[in-house]
Design an enzyme around this catalytic site. Sequence first.
Site, PDB file in Angstrom:
ATOM      1  N   TYR A   1       0.854  -1.179   0.000  1.00 15.26           N
ATOM      2  CA  TYR A   1       0.000   0.000   0.000  1.00 15.26           C
ATOM      3  C   TYR A   1       0.891   1.231   0.000  1.00 15.26           C
ATOM      4  O   TYR A   1       2.109   1.143   0.180  1.00 15.26           O
ATOM      5  CB  TYR A   1      -0.951   0.006   1.208  1.00 15.26           C
ATOM      6  CG  TYR A   1      -0.331   0.438   2.515  1.00 15.26           C
ATOM      7  CD1 TYR A   1      -0.469   1.741   2.983  1.00 15.26           C
ATOM      8  CD2 TYR A   1       0.394  -0.472   3.298  1.00 15.26           C
ATOM      9  CE1 TYR A   1       0.095   2.136   4.201  1.00 15.26           C
ATOM     10  CE2 TYR A   1       0.954  -0.078   4.516  1.00 15.26           C
ATOM     11  CZ  TYR A   1       0.806   1.218   4.961  1.00 15.26           C
ATOM     12  OH  TYR A   1       1.366   1.617   6.145  1.00 15.26           O
ATOM     13  N   CYS A   2       0.294   2.391  -0.232  1.00 16.91           N
ATOM     14  CA  CYS A   2       1.045   3.649  -0.216  1.00 16.91           C
ATOM     15  C   CYS A   2       0.118   4.732   0.304  1.00 16.91           C
ATOM     16  O   CYS A   2      -0.655   4.493   1.222  1.00 16.91           O
ATOM     17  CB  CYS A   2       1.613   3.965  -1.605  1.00 16.91           C
ATOM     18  SG  CYS A   2       0.359   4.142  -2.894  1.00 16.91           S
ATOM     19  N   GLY A   3       0.175   5.912  -0.287  1.00 17.10           N
ATOM     20  CA  GLY A   3      -0.725   6.976   0.123  1.00 17.10           C
ATOM     21  C   GLY A   3      -2.086   6.858  -0.514  1.00 17.10           C
ATOM     22  O   GLY A   3      -3.121   7.002   0.138  1.00 17.10           O
TER      23      GLY A   3
END
Length: 285
Positions: free
Chosen positions: A239-241
Amino acid sequence: MADDIRKSVLLTPLELQALRDTGQDVTILAVHSINPYTGESSFKGSRIEGAIDTQAYTDFQSPATAEGGQRPLPDIEALVQKARRWGLRKESTIVVYDGDRSMTAARAWWVLKWAGLPDVRVLDGGFRAWQAAGLSITEAEATRTPSDIELSSGHMPELDADGSLRLARDGVLLDARIRPNYIGGSASEGQPPRGHIPYAVSAPAPDNVTDYGNFTDNATLKEMYRALGVDGSKEVGVYCGAGMSAAHTVLALAAIGVRASMYPGSWSAWISDPSRPVVVGATPV
């Protein structure tokens, strides 16, 4: 064998040109973007000859929602209509590129694979690498004969919030944001929490590429991710932002033969529910 795995998702400029020279059916998509902070466009007037123009923040996502985060996946029917205008066909090799270390191109790659296109690849090093190789560019806009392609969603492994937390505990959940965002800290009043999902491991996506913007060699990628726990013994997620850098890391892992799930909503969706736990600091828990 390792080269074949990498070539199935990443092509160098010379490899792409060789495909075109042999007459293989290749469609190239140029992924342009507008910097959300400066308003500056990544498109400077030139493109690879024959490339179709696309827009990162409108063509490969939907408008933001609380549940879906800042960059939800696109409506599949809207994507079908665009794919038809772009002339995409399932029997074609589709190559996407950008001018920003393949960050937006990786998102386009993931979305097109998610929509069921079997052969989608990213131009390693993007437009800069193409220019550095002395290959043909043009200011002329390309046109394609529209297609009648049919697409459907769900062809890439996805995670939701609950699945991300489960995988973080039982497998390896990589956080592809830059490290300050992972570490987090106090947030201003009215601002969302900062930090990371419990048990997630910091793995900044910019580490996937060299200073020149191309993906680092497979031996280095394998060692880098092995050190983070990606050794083949556990399920892997990213995941990231908001689902951009995470796609970049899913692509890097695919280049070394690792299949990873992505949490499309990522941190922007995770923090929409104040009951979800947030860890602040440099360690997973």
